[in-house]
Design a protein around this motif. Structure first.
Motif, PDB file in Angstrom:
ATOM      1  N   ASN A   1       0.809  -1.205   0.000  1.00 54.30           N
ATOM      2  CA  ASN A   1       0.000   0.000   0.000  1.00 54.30           C
ATOM      3  C   ASN A   1       0.856   1.275   0.000  1.00 54.30           C
ATOM      4  OD1 ASN A   1      -2.334  -1.493   0.052  1.00 54.30           O
ATOM      5  ND2 ASN A   1      -2.461  -1.537   2.305  1.00 54.30           N
ATOM      6  N   TYR A   2       2.145   1.120   0.344  1.00 57.66           N
ATOM      7  CA  TYR A   2       3.005   2.281   0.434  1.00 57.66           C
ATOM      8  C   TYR A   2       3.804   2.508  -0.850  1.00 57.66           C
ATOM      9  CZ  TYR A   2       1.928   2.177   5.395  1.00 57.66           C
ATOM     10  OH  TYR A   2       1.286   2.182   6.584  1.00 57.66           O
ATOM     11  N   LEU A   3       3.698   1.607  -1.851  1.00 56.29           N
ATOM     12  CA  LEU A   3       4.413   1.756  -3.111  1.00 56.29           C
ATOM     13  C   LEU A   3       3.637   2.672  -4.039  1.00 56.29           C
ATOM     14  CD1 LEU A   3       5.547  -1.933  -3.755  1.00 56.29           C
ATOM     15  CD2 LEU A   3       6.901  -0.031  -2.837  1.00 56.29           C
ATOM     16  N   ILE A   4       4.348   3.630  -4.631  1.00 49.89           N
ATOM     17  CA  ILE A   4       3.710   4.579  -5.542  1.00 49.89           C
ATOM     18  C   ILE A   4       3.968   4.118  -6.965  1.00 49.89           C
ATOM     19  CG2 ILE A   4       3.651   6.975  -6.332  1.00 49.89           C
ATOM     20  CD1 ILE A   4       4.630   7.785  -3.561  1.00 49.89           C
ATOM     21  N   PRO A   5       2.955   3.897  -7.747  1.00 48.31           N
ATOM     22  CA  PRO A   5       3.154   3.430  -9.130  1.00 48.31           C
ATOM     23  C   PRO A   5       3.969   4.445  -9.935  1.00 48.31           C
ATOM     24  CG  PRO A   5       0.853   3.233  -8.460  1.00 48.31           C
ATOM     25  CD  PRO A   5       1.528   4.039  -7.397  1.00 48.31           C
ATOM     26  N   GLN A   6       4.865   3.942 -10.769  1.00 42.59           N
ATOM     27  CA  GLN A   6       5.707   4.788 -11.601  1.00 42.59           C
ATOM     28  C   GLN A   6       5.398   4.536 -13.078  1.00 42.59           C
ATOM     29  OE1 GLN A   6       8.037   7.066 -10.397  1.00 42.59           O
ATOM     30  NE2 GLN A   6       7.138   6.572  -8.398  1.00 42.59           N
ATOM     31  N   SER A   7       5.509   5.578 -13.878  1.00 42.01           N
ATOM     32  CA  SER A   7       5.294   5.434 -15.314  1.00 42.01           C
ATOM     33  C   SER A   7       6.471   4.699 -15.933  1.00 42.01           C
ATOM     34  CB  SER A   7       5.142   6.810 -15.958  1.00 42.01           C
ATOM     35  OG  SER A   7       6.372   7.531 -15.842  1.00 42.01           O
ATOM     36  N   ASN A   8       6.235   4.140 -17.121  1.00 42.35           N
ATOM     37  CA  ASN A   8       7.317   3.458 -17.837  1.00 42.35           C
ATOM     38  C   ASN A   8       8.471   4.417 -18.136  1.00 42.35           C
ATOM     39  OD1 ASN A   8       5.982   1.004 -17.872  1.00 42.35           O
ATOM     40  ND2 ASN A   8       4.951   1.412 -19.836  1.00 42.35           N
ATOM     41  N   GLU A   9       8.140   5.673 -18.428  1.00 39.20           N
ATOM     42  CA  GLU A   9       9.178   6.674 -18.708  1.00 39.20           C
ATOM     43  C   GLU A   9      10.075   6.885 -17.492  1.00 39.20           C
ATOM     44  OE1 GLU A   9       9.418  11.465 -19.544  1.00 39.20           O
ATOM     45  OE2 GLU A   9       7.845  10.310 -20.570  1.00 39.20           O
ATOM     46  N   SER A  10       9.472   6.984 -16.312  1.00 37.36           N
ATOM     47  CA  SER A  10      10.252   7.186 -15.085  1.00 37.36           C
ATOM     48  C   SER A  10      11.143   5.983 -14.803  1.00 37.36           C
ATOM     49  CB  SER A  10       9.312   7.426 -13.894  1.00 37.36           C
ATOM     50  OG  SER A  10       8.573   8.614 -14.069  1.00 37.36           O
ATOM     51  N   ILE A  11      10.619   4.796 -15.074  1.00 39.76           N
ATOM     52  CA  ILE A  11      11.398   3.577 -14.839  1.00 39.76           C
ATOM     53  C   ILE A  11      12.596   3.515 -15.781  1.00 39.76           C
ATOM     54  CG2 ILE A  11      11.347   1.048 -14.972  1.00 39.76           C
ATOM     55  CD1 ILE A  11       8.397   1.214 -14.081  1.00 39.76           C
ATOM     56  N   GLU A  12      12.370   3.812 -17.065  1.00 36.82           N
ATOM     57  CA  GLU A  12      13.453   3.786 -18.039  1.00 36.82           C
ATOM     58  C   GLU A  12      14.505   4.848 -17.711  1.00 36.82           C
ATOM     59  OE1 GLU A  12      14.104   1.669 -20.411  1.00 36.82           O
ATOM     60  OE2 GLU A  12      12.299   0.499 -19.982  1.00 36.82           O
ATOM     61  N   LEU A  13      14.015   6.005 -17.287  1.00 36.90           N
ATOM     62  CA  LEU A  13      14.934   7.089 -16.931  1.00 36.90           C
ATOM     63  C   LEU A  13      15.789   6.711 -15.731  1.00 36.90           C
ATOM     64  CD1 LEU A  13      15.662   9.965 -17.802  1.00 36.90           C
ATOM     65  CD2 LEU A  13      13.968  10.823 -16.183  1.00 36.90           C
ATOM     66  N   PHE A  14      15.174   6.076 -14.747  1.00 33.83           N
ATOM     67  CA  PHE A  14      15.903   5.641 -13.554  1.00 33.83           C
ATOM     68  C   PHE A  14      16.953   4.593 -13.926  1.00 33.83           C
ATOM     69  CE2 PHE A  14      16.297   2.591 -10.018  1.00 33.83           C
ATOM     70  CZ  PHE A  14      16.809   3.441  -9.039  1.00 33.83           C
ATOM     71  N   LYS A  15      16.575   3.641 -14.782  1.00 28.29           N
ATOM     72  CA  LYS A  15      17.519   2.597 -15.202  1.00 28.29           C
ATOM     73  C   LYS A  15      18.707   3.210 -15.943  1.00 28.29           C
ATOM     74  CE  LYS A  15      15.514  -0.906 -17.295  1.00 28.29           C
ATOM     75  NZ  LYS A  15      14.505  -1.603 -18.148  1.00 28.29           N
ATOM     76  N   PHE A  16      18.436   4.204 -16.800  1.00 33.52           N
ATOM     77  CA  PHE A  16      19.519   4.842 -17.547  1.00 33.52           C
ATOM     78  C   PHE A  16      20.476   5.574 -16.611  1.00 33.52           C
ATOM     79  CE2 PHE A  16      21.148   8.720 -19.645  1.00 33.52           C
ATOM     80  CZ  PHE A  16      22.000   8.110 -20.562  1.00 33.52           C
ATOM     81  N   GLU A  17      19.938   6.244 -15.597  1.00 33.41           N
ATOM     82  CA  GLU A  17      20.789   6.970 -14.653  1.00 33.41           C
ATOM     83  C   GLU A  17      21.716   6.028 -13.899  1.00 33.41           C
ATOM     84  OE1 GLU A  17      17.936   9.081 -12.337  1.00 33.41           O
ATOM     85  OE2 GLU A  17      17.707  10.716 -13.806  1.00 33.41           O
ATOM     86  N   ILE A  18      21.207   4.851 -13.543  1.00 36.20           N
ATOM     87  CA  ILE A  18      22.029   3.853 -12.863  1.00 36.20           C
ATOM     88  C   ILE A  18      23.137   3.366 -13.792  1.00 36.20           C
ATOM     89  CG2 ILE A  18      22.078   1.544 -11.853  1.00 36.20           C
ATOM     90  CD1 ILE A  18      20.761   3.607 -10.056  1.00 36.20           C
ATOM     91  N   ILE A  19      22.764   3.051 -15.041  1.00 37.03           N
ATOM     92  CA  ILE A  19      23.742   2.557 -16.019  1.00 37.03           C
ATOM     93  C   ILE A  19      24.799   3.624 -16.301  1.00 37.03           C
ATOM     94  CG2 ILE A  19      24.047   1.862 -18.427  1.00 37.03           C
ATOM     95  CD1 ILE A  19      21.283   0.524 -18.247  1.00 37.03           C
ATOM     96  N   CYS A  20      24.366   4.861 -16.453  1.00 38.14           N
ATOM     97  CA  CYS A  20      25.293   5.957 -16.756  1.00 38.14           C
ATOM     98  C   CYS A  20      26.308   6.134 -15.628  1.00 38.14           C
ATOM     99  CB  CYS A  20      24.512   7.253 -16.975  1.00 38.14           C
ATOM    100  SG  CYS A  20      25.493   8.602 -17.645  1.00 38.14           S
ATOM    101  N   GLY A  21      25.839   6.059 -14.397  1.00 41.89           N
ATOM    102  CA  GLY A  21      26.746   6.180 -13.258  1.00 41.89           C
ATOM    103  C   GLY A  21      27.769   5.061 -13.225  1.00 41.89           C
ATOM    104  N   GLN A  22      27.321   3.837 -13.506  1.00 39.54           N
ATOM    105  CA  GLN A  22      28.236   2.689 -13.527  1.00 39.54           C
ATOM    106  C   GLN A  22      29.245   2.809 -14.662  1.00 39.54           C
ATOM    107  OE1 GLN A  22      25.371  -0.508 -13.859  1.00 39.54           O
ATOM    108  NE2 GLN A  22      25.214  -0.794 -11.620  1.00 39.54           N
ATOM    109  N   CYS A  23      28.784   3.291 -15.811  1.00 42.44           N
ATOM    110  CA  CYS A  23      29.684   3.444 -16.970  1.00 42.44           C
ATOM    111  C   CYS A  23      30.759   4.490 -16.693  1.00 42.44           C
ATOM    112  CB  CYS A  23      28.883   3.827 -18.207  1.00 42.44           C
ATOM    113  SG  CYS A  23      27.864   2.483 -18.859  1.00 42.44           S
TER     114      CYS A  23
END
Length: 532
Positions: free
Chosen positions: A1-23
């Motif tokens: 009940n405490y999880l806030i749904p995220q849009s696909n755009e937000s999810i993709e953006l978050f994944k890219f930020e993680i990958i960019c930091g690792q790269c």
């Protein structure tokens, strides 16, 4: 009940930020580019900070660390100019704010890919956009331009004028402190193009790079061998008195000039008032020593309620120095001396007052008139032995001590005292703390080289004295006192730095350069009488 749904755009953006930091961490350009193109195909625009991070990676990561402390990389970062240009264009098309780091990344990328003129075009865009540049903006571009000029058989006046324009922007427009490598590039350029501005560059180099690396010697010598002939060039030793073996010239002791000394004093005062007092509290009274700050330090009482409290406290200190400027010839960093090697089990929590007094006695034997700067927390009567109370009372009576108030950092007081009085300071403090780093590095390093006395304590000595010399009872009783001998490392009688000497009876001009990795000096001199 405490999880806030995220849009696909937000999810993709978050994944890219993680990958960019690792790269960025792994310097993996290809993976970052593939990930970015996937995001772009989804019509998703990265955040500004992520765009900056991506461009910096693809353009070739710069040096690690700050402008003052650079951490060398084990391998040169890779770059991809074509992809960097594409990302930079996307940032402009998406109205992303282009920061100094972005412009610098593109300038660095063009410079590394042997296109410094394109780097210069980016720089001009940066200037027209009123983005303030940093030293890192220029270093690679200047080196690439000079390399391009030196590869030409004929002198390219366009490249030469660009280099001098960049040099003036750094030193005059933006007041940037250059490092050895920027000066060396300009000296290479002046020598290659037979430009007499070489001497102006050389004097600035000598003034700002006090101890060059030995690799710079060959670049300096080339001018005097190929262009301005008639000079003798030798490598020579210098004795402890500063006498150069090959010429017999005595090297100079070079201190801050009055203008820069005043600038340093103003800077210390500003930092002390702004940062030195943490809470602005008045000092706690100490009935044992009866210390009244205004009267004891010979300043008129001030109304601290009427004016800014911190400014008035600092003013009282500076007035004390002004009234006593002819009384003191050396300053002692009381806490640093008192805490020296006092980290053993059972040691006192406050500075060792007797140890400070050993230093006072030593410098007095050498003919100095000391001023001990000590924070008042070290003078709590409840924590002192009787002999320590006697010592402090003697210092107060003699005017040998200045006790700083509660809430203030005593470092600002002893360093200001030394610069103001133009005398030596006894301390082992290397002054690398963050508050010292705020001071203009070159002024500060020049001052330290001439004024800091490092110390140690040697063996024990025993003295028999009459008890009345300490103002205690039993006048006829003789006491046996023990103390350790203070060992002082007095600065050399000459400045260990690049020097230009003219007007000598035997030589018209003399240039002397030490090296940070050699005991010998580079000596360049011209024989003959000086013609005015």
């Amino acid at each position: 009940n405490y999880l806030i749904p995220q849009s696909n755009e937000s999810i993709e953006l978050f994944k890219f930020e993680i990958i960019c930091g690792q790269c960025c961490k792994n310097m993996d350009i290809n993976k970052a580019i593939v990930s970015y193109k996937k995001l772009k195909s989804l019509n998703i625009i990265p955040r500004t900070s992520t765009y900056h991070q991506l461009l910096s990676l693809v353009a070739g990561l710069g040096e690690q660390g700050s402008n003052t402390v650079v951490i060398p990389r084990e391998i040169d970062p890779p770059s991809n100019l074509e992809e960097a240009e594409s990302i930079f264009k996307d940032m402009l098309d998406n109205h992303i704010t282009i920061s100094e780091s972005c412009y610098t990344a593109m300038i660095r990328c063009y410079s590394h890919n042997n296109d410094p003129l394109k780097a210069y075009d980016i720089y001009k865009t940066m200037v027209s956009s009123q983005v303030v540049s940093k030293l890192r903006t220029y270093s690679n571009m200047l080196k690439a331009l000079v390399t391009l000029e030196c590869s030409n058989y004929s002198i390219d006046l366009t490249i030469k004028s660009i280099c001098f324009e960049l040099f003036e922007d750094m030193t005059i427009k933006y007041n940037i402190d250059l490092t050895e490598k920027e000066y060396i590039q300009m000296l290479i350029l002046a020598t290659h193009t037979l430009d007499n501005r070489f001497y102006d560059l050389l004097y600035q180099f000598m003034d700002n790079v006090m101890i060059p690396s030995k690799s710079s010697w060959d670049i300096i010598k080339k001018w005097f061998i190929d262009v301005d002939e008639g000079y003798s060039i030798n490598e020579s030793t210098v004795n402890s008195d500063g006498i150069v073996e090959c010429t017999g010239t005595k090297l100079l002791s070079i201190d801050l000039d009055p203008h820069n000394r005043q600038l340093l004093l103003d800077q210390i005062s500003s930092f002390a008032i702004e940062n030195g007092c943490r809470n602005g509290k008045e000092p706690k009274s100490d009935v044992e020593f009866n210390v009244d700050f205004d009267n004891h330090h010979r300043v008129n009482p001030v109304n601290i309620d009427k004016f800014n409290k911190k400014q008035e406290m600092w003013l009282a200190f500076t007035e004390f120095l002004a009234l006593n400027k002819d009384k003191y010839s050396i300053v002692i960093d009381g806490a640093n001396v008192g805490y020296y090697k006092q980290n053993y089990e059972g040691a006192s929590l406050h500075a060792d007052i007797q140890q400070i007094d050993w230093m006072v006695q030593e410098v007095q034997k050498l003919g100095y008139a000391p001023l001990v700067v000590l924070h008042i927390r070290h003078a709590k009567s409840s924590q002192l032995k009787d002999i320590e109370k006697e010592i402090i009372n003697r210092w107060i009576s003699d005017g040998t001590i200045y006790m700083t108030r509660h809430g203030w950092n005593d470092d600002w007081f002893w360093i200001f005292s030394c610069v103001y009085l133009q005398c030596h300071i006894v301390t082992n403090d290397e002054m690398r703390d963050h508050h010292f780093q705020m001071l203009r590095p070159r002024w500060f390093s020049r001052w330290k080289e001439r004024h800091v006395i490092h110390f140690n304590f040697g063996g024990w000595v025993h003295e028999i004295i009459e008890s009345n010399e300490l103002n205690i009872e039993h006048v006829n009783k003789k006491l046996k006192l023990s103390r350790r001998v203070a060992i002082l490392e007095i600065p050399r009688p000459f400045s260990y730095r690049s020097q230009y000497i003219h007007g000598n009876a035997s030589f018209t001009r003399e240039y002397y350069f030490p090296a940070n990795d050699d005991d010998k000096w580079l000596c360049i001199y011209k024989h003959g009488n000086l013609i005015v």
